[in-house]
Design a protein around this motif. Structure first.
Motif, mmCIF file in Angstrom:
data_model
loop_
_atom_site.group_PDB
_atom_site.id
_atom_site.type_symbol
_atom_site.label_atom_id
_atom_site.label_comp_id
_atom_site.label_asym_id
_atom_site.label_seq_id
_atom_site.Cartn_x
_atom_site.Cartn_y
_atom_site.Cartn_z
ATOM 1 N N ARG A 195 0.828 -1.203 0.000
ATOM 2 C CA ARG A 195 0.000 0.000 0.000
ATOM 3 C C ARG A 195 0.868 1.262 0.000
ATOM 4 O O ARG A 195 0.562 2.251 -0.673
ATOM 5 C CB ARG A 195 -0.946 -0.007 1.195
ATOM 6 N N SER A 196 1.971 1.218 0.765
ATOM 7 C CA SER A 196 2.868 2.377 0.818
ATOM 8 C C SER A 196 3.499 2.643 -0.545
ATOM 9 O O SER A 196 3.554 3.784 -1.014
ATOM 10 C CB SER A 196 3.970 2.152 1.860
ATOM 11 N N LYS A 256 1.017 4.097 -2.891
ATOM 12 C CA LYS A 256 0.799 5.504 -2.561
ATOM 13 C C LYS A 256 1.939 6.358 -3.115
ATOM 14 O O LYS A 256 1.712 7.417 -3.706
ATOM 15 C CB LYS A 256 0.702 5.672 -1.048
ATOM 16 N N GLU A 277 1.679 9.342 -5.946
ATOM 17 C CA GLU A 277 2.190 10.690 -5.703
ATOM 18 C C GLU A 277 3.202 11.101 -6.768
ATOM 19 O O GLU A 277 3.260 12.262 -7.175
ATOM 20 C CB GLU A 277 2.825 10.762 -4.315
ATOM 21 N N GLY A 330 4.893 9.964 3.966
ATOM 22 C CA GLY A 330 4.062 8.790 3.671
ATOM 23 C C GLY A 330 4.046 7.735 4.763
ATOM 24 O O GLY A 330 3.218 6.828 4.737
#
Length: 231
Positions: free
Chosen positions: A3-4, A7, A11, A230
């Motif tokens: 998930r990180s 993300k 971005e 993050g």
């Protein structure tokens, strides 16, 4: 973790500006994306290494160095073909590969004149006169910048972004391989240059001082503005 990373990727795609690390990468981005999002080309540099640069080429090994783990993209097979041709001129020359182990590469690349050193904490550039980097595609090529900062003559393909440094800094010992499809021509090019190097004195390189932006700067920027936000 997944998930990180997703993300972070979102971005990156939503960013307001991209800083390409070479003119080559800049042209690739311009061909596929919105040019308005491109900022200035930001060339990574290298911190100078001090005493390691003072060793004259005549005191260095005539073996040729190749650095990298992604050996196919970086052209290890092309380098091996070129060294094979160089050995017709000087059979004592070997190719020394840092970043990959012999058991990790294709069987046909395991030649008696190729020595594999795997990953090392610090590549001993100061022991070599010449680096070869015949990459099929290389956005920048930090190993080349590292070698230049330690007085190593570098031969790279025209698909290596660091080659654009010749337009930024005069007098760099950075050379474009004549052809990736002509191992014999490249071998003659490097062999003639190796012979010229034998009589040179200590190398004075200004690469580290000329380009203040280093990988440490880039890492700090990512840490401050991406990872800390993050996580």
């Amino acid at each position: 973790r997944l998930r990180s990373w997703l993300k972070f990727e979102r971005e990156e795609l939503d960013c307001s500006m991209v800083l390409p690390v070479s003119s080559l990468l800049r042209s690739e981005i311009e061909a596929i994306s919105n040019v308005a999002m491109l900022g200035p080309t930001t060339w990574p540099g290298m911190v100078e290494s001090g005493k390691s640069q003072s060793k004259p080429p005549a005191e260095r090994s005539n073996h040729i160095i190749f650095v990298g783990r992604e050996v196919k993209r970086k052209g290890l097979d092309i380098a091996i073909d070129i060294i094979r041709e160089i050995r017709r001129i000087d059979p004592t020359i070997e190719l020394h590969v840092y970043g990959a182990l012999e058991e990790e590469v294709h069987r046909k690349w395991r030649q008696p004149f190729v020595r594999y050193f795997g990953w090392v904490e610090s590549v001993p550039y100061h022991n070599y006169r010449t680096l070869i980097h015949p990459a099929r595609i290389e956005p920048y090529g930090m190993a080349v910048a590292e070698a230049l900062s330690r007085g190593v003559s570098c031969f790279v393909s025209n698909r290596t972004g660091v080659l654009g440094l010749r337009d930024q800094i005069s007098g760099l010992d950075l050379h474009e391989l004549v052809s990736l499809n002509g191992a014999r021509d490249c071998a003659l090019q490097i062999s003639r240059f190796q012979n010229d190097l034998k009589g040179r004195g200590p190398v004075d390189t200004k690469l580290g001082a000329s380009i203040p932006w280093t990988w440490a700067d880039l890492a700090k920027m990512h840490y401050d503005h991406v990872y800390r936000a993050g996580l």
